[in-house]
Design a protein around this motif. Structure first.
Motif, mmCIF file in Angstrom:
data_model
loop_
_atom_site.group_PDB
_atom_site.id
_atom_site.type_symbol
_atom_site.label_atom_id
_atom_site.label_comp_id
_atom_site.label_asym_id
_atom_site.label_seq_id
_atom_site.Cartn_x
_atom_site.Cartn_y
_atom_site.Cartn_z
ATOM 1 N N ALA A 132 3.094 -2.552 -4.523
ATOM 2 C CA ALA A 132 2.156 -1.655 -5.196
ATOM 3 C C ALA A 132 2.843 -0.867 -6.308
ATOM 4 O O ALA A 132 2.305 -0.722 -7.413
ATOM 5 C CB ALA A 132 1.537 -0.701 -4.181
ATOM 6 N N CYS B 28 -0.690 -3.977 -3.378
ATOM 7 C CA CYS B 28 -0.586 -3.852 -1.925
ATOM 8 C C CYS B 28 -1.371 -4.964 -1.240
ATOM 9 O O CYS B 28 -0.897 -5.589 -0.278
ATOM 10 C CB CYS B 28 -1.112 -2.483 -1.501
ATOM 11 N N ALA C 17 -0.810 3.296 -2.114
ATOM 12 C CA ALA C 17 -0.560 2.139 -1.255
ATOM 13 C C ALA C 17 -0.448 2.558 0.205
ATOM 14 O O ALA C 17 -0.982 1.879 1.097
ATOM 15 C CB ALA C 17 0.721 1.432 -1.699
ATOM 16 N N SER D 62 -2.162 -0.413 -7.942
ATOM 17 C CA SER D 62 -1.435 -0.182 -6.693
ATOM 18 C C SER D 62 -2.148 -0.832 -5.514
ATOM 19 O O SER D 62 -1.515 -1.464 -4.658
ATOM 20 C CB SER D 62 -1.282 1.328 -6.448
#
Length: 207
Positions: free
Chosen positions: A122, A105, A157, A101
Protein backbone atom coordinates in the motif's frame (compact mmCIF):
# COMPACT_ATOMS: atom_id res chain seq x y z
CA UNK A 1 -16.82 -0.11 -9.34
CA UNK A 2 -16.43 2.60 -6.70
CA UNK A 3 -12.68 2.01 -6.45
CA UNK A 4 -12.32 2.05 -10.24
CA UNK A 5 -14.06 5.43 -10.55
CA UNK A 6 -12.03 6.89 -7.69
CA UNK A 7 -8.86 5.40 -9.16
CA UNK A 8 -9.46 7.13 -12.49
CA UNK A 9 -10.08 10.43 -10.67
CA UNK A 10 -6.94 9.84 -8.62
CA UNK A 11 -4.61 9.07 -11.53
CA UNK A 12 -6.00 12.05 -13.46
CA UNK A 13 -5.28 14.41 -10.57
CA UNK A 14 -1.83 12.89 -10.00
CA UNK A 15 -1.04 13.15 -13.71
CA UNK A 16 -1.93 16.84 -13.69
CA UNK A 17 0.31 17.54 -10.69
CA UNK A 18 3.09 15.66 -12.45
CA UNK A 19 2.56 17.75 -15.57
CA UNK A 20 2.87 20.94 -13.53
CA UNK A 21 6.23 19.72 -12.19
CA UNK A 22 7.33 18.97 -15.76
CA UNK A 23 6.24 22.45 -16.80
CA UNK A 24 8.38 24.02 -14.10
CA UNK A 25 11.34 22.18 -15.67
CA UNK A 26 10.36 23.40 -19.17
CA UNK A 27 9.86 19.92 -20.63
CA UNK A 28 8.32 19.27 -24.03
CA UNK A 29 5.00 17.45 -24.46
CA UNK A 30 6.65 14.03 -24.43
CA UNK A 31 8.35 14.90 -21.17
CA UNK A 32 5.06 16.16 -19.77
CA UNK A 33 3.26 12.92 -20.67
CA UNK A 34 6.11 10.82 -19.30
CA UNK A 35 6.23 12.63 -15.95
CA UNK A 36 2.43 12.71 -15.72
CA UNK A 37 2.19 8.95 -16.29
CA UNK A 38 5.08 8.15 -13.96
CA UNK A 39 3.44 10.20 -11.20
CA UNK A 40 0.01 8.65 -11.68
CA UNK A 41 0.77 4.96 -12.25
CA UNK A 42 4.42 4.61 -11.24
CA UNK A 43 3.58 3.44 -7.73
CA UNK A 44 1.38 0.62 -8.97
CA UNK A 45 4.03 -0.39 -11.49
CA UNK A 46 6.76 -0.59 -8.84
CA UNK A 47 4.41 -2.54 -6.56
CA UNK A 48 3.55 -5.08 -9.27
CA UNK A 49 7.21 -5.60 -10.15
CA UNK A 50 8.20 -6.09 -6.50
CA UNK A 51 5.35 -8.51 -5.81
CA UNK A 52 5.66 -10.32 -9.14
CA UNK A 53 2.07 -9.38 -9.94
CA UNK A 54 1.73 -9.63 -13.71
CA UNK A 55 0.65 -8.25 -16.04
CA UNK A 56 1.46 -4.81 -14.67
CA UNK A 57 -1.67 -2.69 -14.19
CA UNK A 58 -1.27 -0.35 -17.16
CA UNK A 59 -0.40 -3.24 -19.47
CA UNK A 60 -3.58 -5.02 -18.50
CA UNK A 61 -5.52 -1.75 -18.77
CA UNK A 62 -3.77 0.41 -21.42
CA UNK A 63 -6.59 2.94 -21.16
CA UNK A 64 -4.90 4.17 -17.98
CA UNK A 65 -1.92 5.33 -20.07
CA UNK A 66 -4.29 7.19 -22.39
CA UNK A 67 -5.98 8.85 -19.40
CA UNK A 68 -2.73 9.99 -17.79
CA UNK A 69 -1.18 11.24 -21.05
CA UNK A 70 -4.38 13.10 -21.91
CA UNK A 71 -4.51 14.67 -18.44
CA UNK A 72 -0.88 15.71 -18.80
CA UNK A 73 -1.37 17.38 -22.18
CA UNK A 74 -4.61 19.00 -20.99
CA UNK A 75 -2.70 20.52 -18.10
CA UNK A 76 -0.42 22.36 -20.52
CA UNK A 77 -3.51 24.14 -21.83
CA UNK A 78 -5.11 24.98 -18.48
CA UNK A 79 -2.04 25.28 -16.25
CA UNK A 80 -3.08 28.68 -14.76
CA UNK A 81 -6.46 27.19 -13.75
CA UNK A 82 -4.75 24.19 -12.17
CA UNK A 83 -2.43 26.48 -10.22
CA UNK A 84 -5.34 28.63 -9.00
CA UNK A 85 -7.27 25.60 -7.78
CA UNK A 86 -4.52 24.12 -5.67
CA UNK A 87 -6.91 23.23 -2.84
CA UNK A 88 -9.05 21.16 -5.18
CA UNK A 89 -6.03 19.19 -6.34
CA UNK A 90 -4.83 18.69 -2.76
CA UNK A 91 -8.23 17.15 -2.03
CA UNK A 92 -8.10 14.98 -5.16
CA UNK A 93 -4.52 14.00 -4.37
CA UNK A 94 -5.60 12.98 -0.86
CA UNK A 95 -8.40 10.84 -2.26
CA UNK A 96 -5.98 9.32 -4.75
CA UNK A 97 -3.46 8.51 -2.01
CA UNK A 98 -6.03 6.57 0.01
CA UNK A 99 -7.44 4.82 -3.07
CA UNK A 100 -3.94 3.81 -4.21
CA UNK A 101 -3.25 2.50 -0.72
CA UNK A 102 -6.42 0.42 -0.66
CA UNK A 103 -5.73 -1.00 -4.12
CA UNK A 104 -2.10 -1.79 -3.24
CA UNK A 105 -3.24 -3.54 -0.07
CA UNK A 106 -5.96 -5.43 -1.97
CA UNK A 107 -3.49 -6.69 -4.59
CA UNK A 108 -1.24 -8.12 -1.89
CA UNK A 109 -4.23 -9.60 -0.04
CA UNK A 110 -5.39 -11.35 -3.21
CA UNK A 111 -1.92 -12.89 -3.45
CA UNK A 112 -2.34 -14.25 0.13
CA UNK A 113 0.63 -12.27 1.39
CA UNK A 114 1.18 -11.40 5.05
CA UNK A 115 -0.42 -8.27 6.58
CA UNK A 116 2.99 -6.59 6.81
CA UNK A 117 3.60 -7.06 3.08
CA UNK A 118 0.06 -5.80 2.36
CA UNK A 119 0.86 -2.59 4.23
CA UNK A 120 4.20 -2.20 2.45
CA UNK A 121 2.46 -2.77 -0.90
CA UNK A 122 0.00 0.00 0.00
CA UNK A 123 2.78 2.42 0.91
CA UNK A 124 4.71 1.67 -2.29
CA UNK A 125 1.58 2.18 -4.38
CA UNK A 126 0.78 5.43 -2.59
CA UNK A 127 4.15 7.18 -2.61
CA UNK A 128 6.36 5.85 -5.40
CA UNK A 129 4.63 7.86 -8.12
CA UNK A 130 5.56 11.06 -6.31
CA UNK A 131 9.09 9.80 -5.72
CA UNK A 132 9.51 9.07 -9.43
CA UNK A 133 8.15 12.52 -10.32
CA UNK A 134 10.61 14.22 -7.99
CA UNK A 135 13.52 12.07 -9.19
CA UNK A 136 12.81 12.79 -12.86
CA UNK A 137 12.34 16.50 -12.17
CA UNK A 138 15.45 16.61 -9.95
CA UNK A 139 13.76 18.00 -6.87
CA UNK A 140 13.70 16.87 -3.21
CA UNK A 141 11.26 13.98 -2.60
CA UNK A 142 8.28 15.87 -1.19
CA UNK A 143 6.51 12.74 0.10
CA UNK A 144 9.35 12.09 2.56
CA UNK A 145 9.58 15.61 4.00
CA UNK A 146 7.57 17.03 6.89
CA UNK A 147 3.91 16.47 5.99
CA UNK A 148 2.15 13.15 6.59
CA UNK A 149 1.97 11.21 3.33
CA UNK A 150 3.49 7.76 3.63
CA UNK A 151 2.01 7.65 7.13
CA UNK A 152 -1.47 8.19 5.70
CA UNK A 153 -0.92 5.29 3.29
CA UNK A 154 0.19 3.08 6.18
CA UNK A 155 -2.79 4.15 8.31
CA UNK A 156 -5.25 3.53 5.46
CA UNK A 157 -3.89 0.07 4.71
CA UNK A 158 -3.86 -0.89 8.38
CA UNK A 159 -7.45 0.26 8.86
CA UNK A 160 -8.58 -1.57 5.71
CA UNK A 161 -6.90 -4.78 6.88
CA UNK A 162 -8.41 -4.42 10.35
CA UNK A 163 -11.92 -4.00 8.95
CA UNK A 164 -11.46 -7.11 6.84
CA UNK A 165 -10.14 -8.99 9.86
CA UNK A 166 -13.45 -8.28 11.61
CA UNK A 167 -15.45 -9.39 8.57
CA UNK A 168 -16.79 -5.96 7.60
CA UNK A 169 -18.47 -5.81 4.18
CA UNK A 170 -16.09 -4.78 1.37
CA UNK A 171 -17.97 -1.64 0.34
CA UNK A 172 -18.27 -0.46 3.95
CA UNK A 173 -14.57 -1.18 4.52
CA UNK A 174 -13.61 0.84 1.45
CA UNK A 175 -15.86 3.79 2.35
CA UNK A 176 -14.74 3.89 6.00
CA UNK A 177 -11.07 3.67 5.00
CA UNK A 178 -11.50 6.31 2.31
CA UNK A 179 -13.21 8.80 4.64
CA UNK A 180 -10.81 8.16 7.54
CA UNK A 181 -7.64 8.37 5.43
CA UNK A 182 -8.88 11.46 3.61
CA UNK A 183 -9.78 13.24 6.86
CA UNK A 184 -6.42 12.37 8.40
CA UNK A 185 -4.57 13.78 5.40
CA UNK A 186 -6.61 17.03 5.30
CA UNK A 187 -6.43 17.59 9.07
CA UNK A 188 -2.68 16.90 9.02
CA UNK A 189 -2.24 19.53 6.31
CA UNK A 190 -4.46 22.06 8.08
CA UNK A 191 -2.64 21.77 11.40
CA UNK A 192 0.81 21.04 9.91
CA UNK A 193 1.12 17.66 11.59
CA UNK A 194 4.31 15.81 10.81
CA UNK A 195 6.56 13.07 12.05
CA UNK A 196 9.74 13.99 13.91
CA UNK A 197 12.39 15.17 11.46
CA UNK A 198 15.95 13.87 11.68
CA UNK A 199 18.48 16.61 10.98
CA UNK A 200 22.20 15.92 11.04
CA UNK A 201 25.11 18.05 9.98
CA UNK A 202 28.58 16.66 10.31
CA UNK A 203 30.97 19.02 12.03
CA UNK A 204 33.89 20.16 9.95
CA UNK A 205 37.18 18.93 11.36
CA UNK A 206 40.00 21.40 11.52
CA UNK A 207 42.93 20.64 9.30
Amino acid sequence: MLLTILYIIGISAEAMTGAISAGRKKMDWFGVMFVASATAIGGGTVRDIILGHYPVGWIKHPEYIIITCTAGVLTTLIAPWVARNQRLFIALDSIGLVVFSIIGCRVAMDMDLSPLICIIAAIVTGIFGGLLRDFICRQPPLVLHKELYASVAMFSASLYLLLHWYGIDEIIAVVVTLISGFCLRIVALKFSWSLPVFHFEQEQTEQ
